[in-house]
Scaffold this active site. Structure first.
Site, PDB file in Angstrom:
ATOM      1  N   GLY A 129      42.617  36.407  31.791  1.00  0.00           N
ATOM      2  CA  GLY A 129      43.006  36.868  30.369  1.00  0.00           C
ATOM      3  C   GLY A 129      42.362  37.246  29.846  1.00  0.00           C
ATOM      4  N   LEU A 165      49.496  39.311  34.857  1.00  0.00           N
ATOM      5  CA  LEU A 165      48.113  39.690  34.741  1.00  0.00           C
ATOM      6  C   LEU A 165      46.854  39.684  35.210  1.00  0.00           C
ATOM      7  CD1 LEU A 165      46.280  41.157  32.302  1.00  0.00           C
ATOM      8  CD2 LEU A 165      46.380  38.941  30.924  1.00  0.00           C
ATOM      9  N   ASP A 166      45.894  39.679  35.844  1.00  0.00           N
ATOM     10  CA  ASP A 166      44.741  39.438  36.783  1.00  0.00           C
ATOM     11  C   ASP A 166      45.552  38.889  37.901  1.00  0.00           C
ATOM     12  OD1 ASP A 166      43.048  39.636  35.105  1.00  0.00           O
ATOM     13  OD2 ASP A 166      43.249  38.668  33.364  1.00  0.00           O
ATOM     14  N   ALA A 167      47.004  39.426  38.248  1.00  0.00           N
ATOM     15  CA  ALA A 167      47.307  38.490  39.799  1.00  0.00           C
ATOM     16  C   ALA A 167      47.210  38.954  40.357  1.00  0.00           C
ATOM     17  CB  ALA A 167      48.920  37.563  39.258  1.00  0.00           C
TER      18      ALA A 167
END
Length: 296
Positions: free
Chosen positions: A213, A239-241
């Site tokens: 994040g 998100l960001d995965a």
């Protein structure tokens, strides 16, 4: 469109992933030998946990009689007959330049690095366009001879959804092989994550899965970490995965403040993103599930 790459340096690249079993390498080698292909690179990986086999083969294009379309058709026939139905494969031509569209906000360091590499001929692709949600990087982009498209997200008369529709229209018009989020501080909507699956590449300024994040350097500073890093990964709706392509770290200590971490982190971000994008464009990244195999 074909590049000016010398005939002896032009390669056909075969990448393949399939359930592991005996005889895969022999089948591929036999097919390439029958096609007269001169192998210049061959990489393999067998993942015991997933029972999945990965390979990347590069052959001299001038050693193969006929076009790459003919070679694809021949391999498709062979694969349908001799490989598992879940097999995933691609055959690409290094003589066909890859196209990249870059999305940016205000931060310039990653964009400058990519534009500089492209101008010096060190980038394995063409940066077709840059899309920014602020005007600040427009002049910089056009200085390198690359078109800049402004799509603001803070216009009260234009919805966020409409702004993303405009971004998507510009991106898709270029039919890019990669959509690079070079510190683009907007979260792609799920439908674009799906539409650009395995093409949208993000640079996140932390060593994921730590500090996902916003404001990861502030999070790292608050935790007193001794290492900060950057992660280049494919974009997914989570998100960001997304599957990680490349990561690196740099050491910090108690005397470093957030501004110091940001300054040092920029160097890591540019290098990690450049490596990740290069490997993607060179067809060195194979994805299975949430993980990657990178034949660097």
């Amino acid at each position: 469109m074909e590049s000016d790459i010398a005939a002896a340096d032009r390669r056909y690249i075969l990448t393949l992933g399939c359930p592991d079993e005996t005889g895969i390498v022999a089948r591929i080698a036999g097919f390439l030998a029958d096609a007269g292909a001169w192998i210049t690179e061959a990489a393999y990986h067998s993942d015991a946990d997933s029972n999945w086999f990965f390979t990347r083969q590069a052959v001299r294009a001038d050693s193969v009689a006929g076009s790459i379309d003919e070679l694809r058709a021949r391999f498709a026939t062979m694969a349908a007959d001799q490989f598992h139905p879940n097999t995933e494969w691609r055959l690409t031509d290094s003589g066909t330049p890859k196209r990249v569209v870059v999305l940016v906000s205000r931060e310039s360091h990653c964009l400058i690095d990519l534009l500089g590499r492209a101008e010096r001929g060190e980038f394995p692709g063409e940066i077709a366009a840059v899309i920014g949600n602020h005007v600040s990087l427009g002049e910089l982009t056009e200085r390198f001879g690359v078109p800049f498209h402004l799509v603001p997200f803070d216009d009260p008369q234009v919805s966020r959804s409409a702004a993303f529709d405009r971004v998507a229209a510009i991106v898709d018009a270029h039919e890019p092989d990669a959509v690079v989020l070079a510190r683009f501080m907007q979260i792609l909507p799920p439908h674009l994550c799906e539409q650009w699956s395995r093409r949208a590449i993000n640079i996140h300024h932390s060593f994921l899965p730590s500090f996902v994040g916003a404001r990861p350097y502030h999070q790292a500073f608050a935790r007193g970490v001794k290492l900060i890093g950057a992660t280049c990964h494919y974009v997914t709706a989570e998100l960001d995965a997304g599957p990680i392509i490349e990561q690196d770290v740099i050491r910090v200590d108690h005397s470093d403040h957030v501004a110091d971490m940001v300054r040092q982190g920029r160097d890591i971000e540019t290098m990690v993103l450049a490596r990740g994008v290069r490997w993607h464009l060179e067809d060195r990244v194979l994805v299975h599930g949430g993980k990657t195999v990178v034949f660097d």
